[in-house]
Design a protein around this motif. Structure first.
Motif, PDB file in Angstrom:
ATOM      1  N   SER A  62       0.815  -1.225   0.000  1.00 30.38           N
ATOM      2  CA  SER A  62       0.000   0.000   0.000  1.00 30.38           C
ATOM      3  C   SER A  62       0.845   1.271   0.000  1.00 30.38           C
ATOM      4  CB  SER A  62      -0.949   0.013   1.207  1.00 30.38           C
ATOM      5  OG  SER A  62      -0.226   0.217   2.416  1.00 30.38           O
ATOM      6  N   ASP A  63       2.149   1.118   0.223  1.00 34.67           N
ATOM      7  CA  ASP A  63       3.049   2.266   0.342  1.00 34.67           C
ATOM      8  C   ASP A  63       3.939   2.336  -0.904  1.00 34.67           C
ATOM      9  OD1 ASP A  63       5.166   3.988   0.896  1.00 34.67           O
ATOM     10  OD2 ASP A  63       5.433   3.296   2.963  1.00 34.67           O
ATOM     11  N   ASN A  64       3.661   3.291  -1.778  1.00 33.79           N
ATOM     12  CA  ASN A  64       4.361   3.365  -3.066  1.00 33.79           C
ATOM     13  C   ASN A  64       5.870   3.451  -2.899  1.00 33.79           C
ATOM     14  OD1 ASN A  64       5.453   5.287  -5.497  1.00 33.79           O
ATOM     15  ND2 ASN A  64       3.899   3.840  -6.199  1.00 33.79           N
ATOM     16  N   LEU A  65       6.321   4.269  -1.957  1.00 32.50           N
ATOM     17  CA  LEU A  65       7.763   4.440  -1.750  1.00 32.50           C
ATOM     18  C   LEU A  65       8.402   3.126  -1.309  1.00 32.50           C
ATOM     19  CD1 LEU A  65      10.187   6.360  -1.707  1.00 32.50           C
ATOM     20  CD2 LEU A  65       9.627   6.886   0.683  1.00 32.50           C
ATOM     21  N   SER A  66       7.731   2.409  -0.409  1.00 37.15           N
ATOM     22  CA  SER A  66       8.219   1.113   0.067  1.00 37.15           C
ATOM     23  C   SER A  66       8.346   0.123  -1.087  1.00 37.15           C
ATOM     24  CB  SER A  66       7.260   0.565   1.137  1.00 37.15           C
ATOM     25  OG  SER A  66       7.562  -0.775   1.464  1.00 37.15           O
ATOM     26  N   VAL A  67       7.325   0.084  -1.953  1.00 34.67           N
ATOM     27  CA  VAL A  67       7.319  -0.832  -3.101  1.00 34.67           C
ATOM     28  C   VAL A  67       8.445  -0.492  -4.068  1.00 34.67           C
ATOM     29  CG1 VAL A  67       6.002  -1.595  -5.122  1.00 34.67           C
ATOM     30  CG2 VAL A  67       4.831  -1.270  -2.934  1.00 34.67           C
ATOM     31  N   VAL A  68       8.512   0.766  -4.473  1.00 33.15           N
ATOM     32  CA  VAL A  68       9.491   1.187  -5.478  1.00 33.15           C
ATOM     33  C   VAL A  68      10.921   1.001  -4.956  1.00 33.15           C
ATOM     34  CG1 VAL A  68      10.366   3.174  -6.793  1.00 33.15           C
ATOM     35  CG2 VAL A  68       7.898   2.749  -6.657  1.00 33.15           C
ATOM     36  N   THR A  69      11.138   1.360  -3.688  1.00 33.37           N
ATOM     37  CA  THR A  69      12.480   1.218  -3.106  1.00 33.37           C
ATOM     38  C   THR A  69      12.920  -0.243  -3.091  1.00 33.37           C
ATOM     39  OG1 THR A  69      12.102   3.159  -1.708  1.00 33.37           O
ATOM     40  CG2 THR A  69      13.891   1.685  -1.058  1.00 33.37           C
ATOM     41  N   ALA A  70      12.053  -1.122  -2.591  1.00 35.41           N
ATOM     42  CA  ALA A  70      12.408  -2.544  -2.474  1.00 35.41           C
ATOM     43  C   ALA A  70      12.604  -3.187  -3.839  1.00 35.41           C
ATOM     44  CB  ALA A  70      11.331  -3.287  -1.688  1.00 35.41           C
ATOM     45  N   LEU A  71      11.706  -2.883  -4.778  1.00 33.84           N
ATOM     46  CA  LEU A  71      11.792  -3.528  -6.091  1.00 33.84           C
ATOM     47  C   LEU A  71      12.945  -2.969  -6.928  1.00 33.84           C
ATOM     48  CD1 LEU A  71       8.008  -3.970  -6.996  1.00 33.84           C
ATOM     49  CD2 LEU A  71       9.640  -5.725  -6.268  1.00 33.84           C
ATOM     50  N   THR A  72      13.233  -1.677  -6.782  1.00 31.80           N
ATOM     51  CA  THR A  72      14.374  -1.088  -7.492  1.00 31.80           C
ATOM     52  C   THR A  72      15.676  -1.719  -7.009  1.00 31.80           C
ATOM     53  OG1 THR A  72      13.199   1.004  -7.808  1.00 31.80           O
ATOM     54  CG2 THR A  72      15.592   1.064  -8.033  1.00 31.80           C
ATOM     55  N   GLN A  73      15.782  -1.874  -5.698  1.00 31.46           N
ATOM     56  CA  GLN A  73      16.985  -2.493  -5.118  1.00 31.46           C
ATOM     57  C   GLN A  73      17.117  -3.933  -5.610  1.00 31.46           C
ATOM     58  OE1 GLN A  73      17.106  -2.388  -0.824  1.00 31.46           O
ATOM     59  NE2 GLN A  73      19.099  -3.360  -0.712  1.00 31.46           N
TER      60      GLN A  73
END
Length: 243
Positions: A62-73
């Motif tokens: 539900s947290d866009n920043l959490s998703v993008v950060t984890a998946l980018t890494q």
């Protein structure tokens, strides 16, 4: 490395889907969890016991920043990985009559199912379009198809995902990407453990709750090459309770 990601993959239907996708040994399984790492690692062990590979990844859908950060890494660490299958399974319920429903219960349920679909799918969709292949499978609910009293928030969230499924399917079909929704009825899982099965079974023509593995088998089919001409569909799996 061909990969399938399953959100909310640590328990229940999510775990069954991870195991079903692992059986074919076609995909490296990316098991998303939010807080229960122990359960996610149990899922990973079961996948490895089937002869497949996988790993766990923690983020709040539900947290866009959490998703993008984890998946980018993760993408940075796995530059050769190609995510071909997305299973948007993460969801929560906060049931109650609408007239007494606090805004927090409305928002959290919608953000997990509907924003979760956006956050995870949007991260990968351009890559899928470039690769000209993909399978997006959204786990919705009979509540999103027919509405369920006491679940106005959950019904709204899942109905929203159904609308998104039908629209996105039309946008990406030319690139060999299918987008479908699976709508379970009463399935034996942590989410339904508190329910009175004996009473509810009377409403179900099949006279039983479904099994998580039965939902997983349907997801496995939709994720396969055999389902390439099925898109924009909502497939009910509910023992005949509603169709």
């Amino acid at each position: 490395m061909k990969t399938a990601i399953v959100t909310g993959g640590s328990r229940g239907i999510g775990r069954a889907i991870c195991k079903r996708l692992a059986v074919d040994k076609k995909y490296h399984i990316l098991i998303n969890y939010q807080s229960n790492k122990e359960a996610a690692l149990e899922t990973l062990t079961e996948i490895e016991n089937l002869g497949a590979t996988g790993e766990v990844i923690s983020f709040d859908v539900s947290d866009n920043l959490s998703v993008v950060t984890a998946l980018t890494q993760w993408m940075d660490n796995n530059p050769s990985a190609v995510v071909e299958v997305i299973v948007n399974n993460a969801g929560i319920t906060k049931d109650g009559l609408f007239m007494w429903m606090p805004l927090t219960d409305w928002n959290s349920v919608l953000q997990t199912s509907l924003n979760g679909f956006y956050n995870v799918t949007q991260f990968f969709i351009q890559k899928m379009l470039r690769n000209r292949y993909g399978r997006v499978i959204n786990i919705v609910s009979v509540s999103g198809v027919k509405g369920t009293a006491g679940q106005t928030n959950y019904s709204a969230a899942k109905a929203g995902v159904i609308g998104a499924t039908k629209a996105l399917a039309q946008e990406v079909a030319k690139r060999n990407i299918t987008v479908n929704a699976v709508a379970p009825g009463f399935i034996e899982s942590d989410m339904t453990a508190e329910l009175d099965q004996k009473e509810l079974v009377k409403m179900i023509p099949a006279n039983r709750f479904g099994k998580a593995e039965e939902v997983a088998d349907l997801v496995g089919f939709l994720a396969s090459d055999k389902a390439g001409y099925i898109t924009g569909e909502v497939i009910n799996i509910n023992g005949g309770i509603y169709s």
